[in-house]
Design an enzyme around this catalytic site. Sequence first.
Site, PDB file in Angstrom:
ATOM      1  CG  ASP A   1      -3.071   3.580  -2.076  1.00 19.06           C
ATOM      2  OD1 ASP A   1      -4.124   2.940  -1.898  1.00 19.06           O
ATOM      3  OD2 ASP A   1      -2.480   4.153  -1.149  1.00 19.06           O
TER       4      ASP A   1
ATOM      5  CG  ASP B   1      -2.050   0.966   1.133  1.00 23.82           C
ATOM      6  OD1 ASP B   1      -2.897   0.748   0.256  1.00 23.82           O
ATOM      7  OD2 ASP B   1      -2.112   1.921   1.924  1.00 23.82           O
ATOM      8  CG  LEU B   2       1.604   3.406  -3.564  1.00 23.73           C
ATOM      9  CD1 LEU B   2       1.391   4.318  -4.763  1.00 23.73           C
ATOM     10  CD2 LEU B   2       3.045   2.928  -3.521  1.00 23.73           C
TER      11      LEU B   2
END
Length: 453
Positions: free
Chosen positions: A113, A70-71
């Site tokens: 994301d 996950d960004l």
Amino acid sequence: QALSAIITTKYESDRALQDLQQSESRLRHLANHDSLCGLPNRHQFVTQLRLAASRFEQGQSTGLCVLSLDLDRFKWVNDSYGHATGDQLLVEVSQKMAEVLPKDVLLARLGGDEFAVLAENTAAEDPGALCDSILRCLTHRVSLVSADVQISASIGAASATAEVFGANSLMKLADGAMYKAKAKGKGCFVLSCSQQTVSSLSDLNMEPAIAAALENEDFEVYLQPIVELEGCQTVGFESLVRWMHAQVGMIRPDLFIDFAERSGQVRDIDLYMIGKVSGIVEQLQQGGQPELFVSVNVSASLLSRSDWLQSFDPKIFAKGLNIEVTERALVADVSAATEILQALQARGSKVYVDDFGTGYSSLSYLHRLPFDVIKIDRSFVDSVTESDKSRSLVELLVSLGRTMGVELVAEGIETQSQLEMLRQLGVRYGQGYLFARPMPVSEALVQLKPTLS
């Protein structure tokens, strides 16, 4: 002529068949790939993971691991620069990751994301090395049309064992490890222990889970020191909420506050935190540290009605309980917010404007709002040593602060060079990992003792 007609008909038929086959191929590709980044999508990833799990079960592969990624701060990029920039960032990041991962590893975009990685055989032998490769490729700033963005990722990894090899189990384990990575401070990875059953945050029925956490006092206060930059002495703390969930582990606020705002539960969380911080302020007073303050972040919901003020001893605000609000919360209802903030100031509290410069800054209303401190958003601190624009903006804020009679706190200070530059620019206070990460209350108070003695 008849032969010519037959040949023409055959050619047209073959052409039509070829077009149909190409259309079917395109449709299959669209059904299995993300249209933005061109990567396999969630459906294709799960399909391939199930096949890989079957191969592992039958002894046809020597290893299998899944990475859930996950960004960090992607929502901030979207909010600050718009979705077009966010989309460009996703494309750039996906290309960077594809370049560093082995060719026989499957990289997929699950949505938003969220990305995932599937590795088999020798590629799955060291999931930590895969995680490290991804994190290293994201250490450099990404140059986009609208801005240069510093991005990082939180990664969870799960490896198949003789006991745990199913697709759903591996995804849950990797997701749970990823949320633990976020809880550790982001920009890192966590390797899951396959022998443990880990429930992911997405498994939770969020609204009753938050209600239960409030009732059971599962929300804990973490403190991050705010220091005077010249001598690096602690002058106070920002309080941060952490959700200690029995199955998922520690959950950071960026993973549940948005939902709480939509469900209307954020007001209850705000009041819970003010109550807890009130006790911490009293503890500081009784421990001979009355000069230290603790600030609490509150939402727009708490600035819409003033009835909650009667629930707390007015003296606690004068003793050092300060209030932090974002620009977004301030402009939701300027007149109501102004009235409540003035009431807080009258009780002795100081008002902080948080994440300044990323929301709805406008001098047309800024001069109308009562506040005592501006917090410079970490996005400007990140590049203050590299970007002339960031330095100029900080200089402008210092000048603005002097003119308006307010103090400045720089957020997200992580390097000595950033500290030196902020000192030169005239910023008096700051916080960030250079000094200390957010920590439990007991740990923060223990760290104070050597300084005070």
